[in-house]
Design an enzyme around this catalytic site. Sequence first.
Site, mmCIF file in Angstrom:
data_model
loop_
_atom_site.group_PDB
_atom_site.id
_atom_site.type_symbol
_atom_site.label_atom_id
_atom_site.label_comp_id
_atom_site.label_asym_id
_atom_site.label_seq_id
_atom_site.Cartn_x
_atom_site.Cartn_y
_atom_site.Cartn_z
ATOM 1 N N GLU A 1 -4.067 0.449 -8.538
ATOM 2 C CA GLU A 1 -2.468 1.410 -8.879
ATOM 3 C C GLU A 1 -0.818 -0.116 -9.762
ATOM 4 O O GLU A 1 -0.943 -0.387 -9.216
ATOM 5 C CB GLU A 1 -1.616 1.868 -7.817
ATOM 6 C CG GLU A 1 -2.810 3.084 -7.611
ATOM 7 C CD GLU A 1 -2.570 3.712 -6.199
ATOM 8 O OE1 GLU A 1 -2.446 5.169 -5.934
ATOM 9 O OE2 GLU A 1 -2.281 3.337 -4.865
ATOM 10 N N ASN B 1 -3.066 6.228 -1.171
ATOM 11 C CA ASN B 1 -2.869 6.489 0.353
ATOM 12 C C ASN B 1 -1.897 7.568 0.527
ATOM 13 O O ASN B 1 -2.899 8.415 1.815
ATOM 14 C CB ASN B 1 -2.143 4.864 0.553
ATOM 15 C CG ASN B 1 -3.113 3.985 0.623
ATOM 16 O OD1 ASN B 1 -4.390 4.601 0.797
ATOM 17 N ND2 ASN B 1 -2.938 2.890 0.569
ATOM 18 N N SER C 1 0.772 -1.444 0.056
ATOM 19 C CA SER C 1 0.472 -0.061 -0.295
ATOM 20 C C SER C 1 0.879 1.481 0.260
ATOM 21 O O SER C 1 0.207 1.754 -0.304
ATOM 22 C CB SER C 1 -0.773 0.130 1.323
ATOM 23 O OG SER C 1 -0.926 -1.271 1.638
ATOM 24 N N HIS D 1 -1.204 -2.754 -7.117
ATOM 25 C CA HIS D 1 -2.140 -2.162 -5.471
ATOM 26 C C HIS D 1 -3.354 -2.148 -5.705
ATOM 27 O O HIS D 1 -3.574 -1.949 -6.681
ATOM 28 C CB HIS D 1 -1.105 -1.191 -5.304
ATOM 29 C CG HIS D 1 -2.158 -0.962 -3.544
ATOM 30 N ND1 HIS D 1 -2.107 0.618 -3.537
ATOM 31 C CD2 HIS D 1 -3.064 -1.636 -2.855
ATOM 32 C CE1 HIS D 1 -2.749 0.863 -2.315
ATOM 33 N NE2 HIS D 1 -2.737 -0.495 -2.137
HETATM 34 N N1 CAA Z 1 -15.157 -8.209 1.612
HETATM 35 C C1 CAA Z 1 -15.973 -8.713 0.153
HETATM 36 N N2 CAA Z 1 -17.293 -8.271 -0.092
HETATM 37 C C2 CAA Z 1 -17.578 -7.180 0.642
HETATM 38 C C3 CAA Z 1 -17.715 -6.314 1.188
HETATM 39 C C4 CAA Z 1 -16.124 -7.479 1.718
HETATM 40 N N3 CAA Z 1 -15.515 -7.315 3.378
HETATM 41 N N4 CAA Z 1 -18.114 -6.197 1.539
HETATM 42 C C5 CAA Z 1 -19.268 -5.667 0.242
HETATM 43 N N5 CAA Z 1 -18.964 -6.465 -0.103
HETATM 44 C C6 CAA Z 1 -19.541 -7.196 -1.346
HETATM 45 C C7 CAA Z 1 -20.759 -7.169 -1.180
HETATM 46 O O1 CAA Z 1 -21.059 -8.740 -0.852
HETATM 47 C C8 CAA Z 1 -21.338 -6.809 -2.357
HETATM 48 O O2 CAA Z 1 -21.310 -7.821 -3.207
HETATM 49 P P1 CAA Z 1 -22.727 -8.982 -4.297
HETATM 50 O O3 CAA Z 1 -22.987 -8.758 -4.853
HETATM 51 O O4 CAA Z 1 -22.610 -10.237 -3.579
HETATM 52 O O5 CAA Z 1 -23.649 -8.860 -2.973
HETATM 53 C C9 CAA Z 1 -21.206 -5.480 -2.334
HETATM 54 O O6 CAA Z 1 -19.791 -5.247 -1.848
HETATM 55 C C10 CAA Z 1 -21.812 -4.517 -2.350
HETATM 56 O O7 CAA Z 1 -21.760 -4.816 -1.128
HETATM 57 P P2 CAA Z 1 -22.945 -4.184 0.050
HETATM 58 O O8 CAA Z 1 -24.210 -3.653 -1.342
HETATM 59 O O9 CAA Z 1 -23.556 -4.843 0.614
HETATM 60 O O10 CAA Z 1 -22.937 -2.781 0.468
HETATM 61 P P3 CAA Z 1 -22.555 -1.188 -0.068
HETATM 62 O O11 CAA Z 1 -23.458 -0.801 -1.818
HETATM 63 O O12 CAA Z 1 -22.890 -0.129 0.933
HETATM 64 O O13 CAA Z 1 -20.105 -1.372 -0.260
HETATM 65 C C11 CAA Z 1 -18.282 -1.566 -0.192
HETATM 66 C C12 CAA Z 1 -19.834 -1.943 -0.054
HETATM 67 C C13 CAA Z 1 -18.638 -1.459 -1.440
HETATM 68 C C14 CAA Z 1 -17.557 -1.493 0.289
HETATM 69 C C15 CAA Z 1 -19.233 0.268 -0.487
HETATM 70 O O14 CAA Z 1 -19.460 0.766 0.711
HETATM 71 C C16 CAA Z 1 -17.519 0.986 -0.741
HETATM 72 O O15 CAA Z 1 -17.024 1.361 -1.950
HETATM 73 N N6 CAA Z 1 -16.725 1.772 -0.187
HETATM 74 C C17 CAA Z 1 -14.970 2.314 0.506
HETATM 75 C C18 CAA Z 1 -14.149 1.020 0.185
HETATM 76 C C19 CAA Z 1 -13.237 1.666 0.087
HETATM 77 O O16 CAA Z 1 -12.550 2.855 0.060
HETATM 78 N N7 CAA Z 1 -12.071 0.837 -0.366
HETATM 79 C C20 CAA Z 1 -10.250 1.442 -0.346
HETATM 80 C C21 CAA Z 1 -9.801 1.591 0.633
HETATM 81 S S1 CAA Z 1 -8.483 1.752 0.475
HETATM 82 C C22 CAA Z 1 -7.971 0.133 0.051
HETATM 83 O O17 CAA Z 1 -7.685 -0.753 0.324
HETATM 84 C C23 CAA Z 1 -6.282 0.429 -0.443
HETATM 85 C C24 CAA Z 1 -5.566 0.392 0.847
HETATM 86 O O18 CAA Z 1 -3.842 0.493 0.438
HETATM 87 C C25 CAA Z 1 -5.276 0.982 2.212
#
Ligand code: CAA
Length: 275
Positions: free
Chosen positions: A139, A177, A106, A127
């Site tokens: 990325e 990040n 990350s 990434h």
């Molecule tokens: N693991 C796997 N799948 C997940 C999940 C998880 N933790 N959380 C949600 N999902 C899936 C759900 O199962 C659902 O899939 P289906 O089509 O099979 O139903 C889909 O995502 C949508 O989920 P929901 O309808 O329950 O919920 P939502 O519409 O609120 O979406 C979310 C959930 C996709 C997590 C959304 O809230 C989101 O985009 N959040 C932001 C996530 C983000 O910013 N990620 C980047 C983080 S930074 C990073 O990862 C990099 C780093 O280096 C730190």
Amino acid sequence: MGHGIAHVMLRAGLSVLLTDASAKFLEAGAARIAKGLARDVEKERLTEEARQQAITRLKTTAKLADLAACDIVIEAVTENYDAKAAVWRALDPVCRPEIIFASNTSSISITRLAAATLRPAQFVGMHFFNPVPVMQLVEVVPGLQTAPATVEATMQLATAVGKTPVRVNDAPGFVANRVLLPMINEAVFCLREGVADAKGIDDVMKLGMNHPMGPLELADLIGLDVCLDILKVLYESLREPKYRPCPLLEKMVNAGWLGRKTGRGFYEYPPGKAS
Ligand code: CAA
């Protein structure tokens, strides 16, 4: 992250050999992949026949030596230079010299990780974002010595598995990040100073900025230890006070409150909802 990456590769028709230092995590990873593929069938993203084939293309091993058979290695070891470099040094003599080594770091310097291997020209950052099966972005990060052909092949792989790669230069935190973590850190400072409670802070960012999750919920999803590690890399490499990790974040990590994966972070997660 590892099981999510494997899931995406399998869903796209590739074969995966999954390994982990812990037998328990390896088993849990394989189980989560199986569950994710079943969910793909339920949601009609995959046929039942394709799911069965994907499962047969997934193998696990506890021995790094078995990775000799691989055409690319993607590493998602904990966000620590020494831990990642140790794995790459162990893999170098095992894997064919021409294959690509991709690190799902990350924030750690790709140039520095590449220099720990015998193949810096075939070393690249790849990434992914959490949850990997859902998030579109990869990325792709070349280090100073990465060959253009390595970058091209990695961009093609990301596209082939349904992601959208964006090429980003090797700088602390890359783009994602560098921008995201200061926001999360600031949200933790707001919480510490009592500007609002956790839900209030998250609601502001969801309702006012249309973010799908608030910064504290997102920190729980990413893992508070991972957030802290990334902030430390930003703070130590860019040497600017604006990246100083909030002491509350450090305290929570010290307490073992790492977010969803431990059942407690800024919020509590009942068993079964933890990851
Ligand atoms: N693991 C796997 N799948 C997940 C999940 C998880 N933790 N959380 C949600 N999902 C899936 C759900 O199962 C659902 O899939 P289906 O089509 O099979 O139903 C889909 O995502 C949508 O989920 P929901 O309808 O329950 O919920 P939502 O519409 O609120 O979406 C979310 C959930 C996709 C997590 C959304 O809230 C989101 O985009 N959040 C932001 C996530 C983000 O910013 N990620 C980047 C983080 S930074 C990073 O990862 C990099 C780093 O280096 C730190």
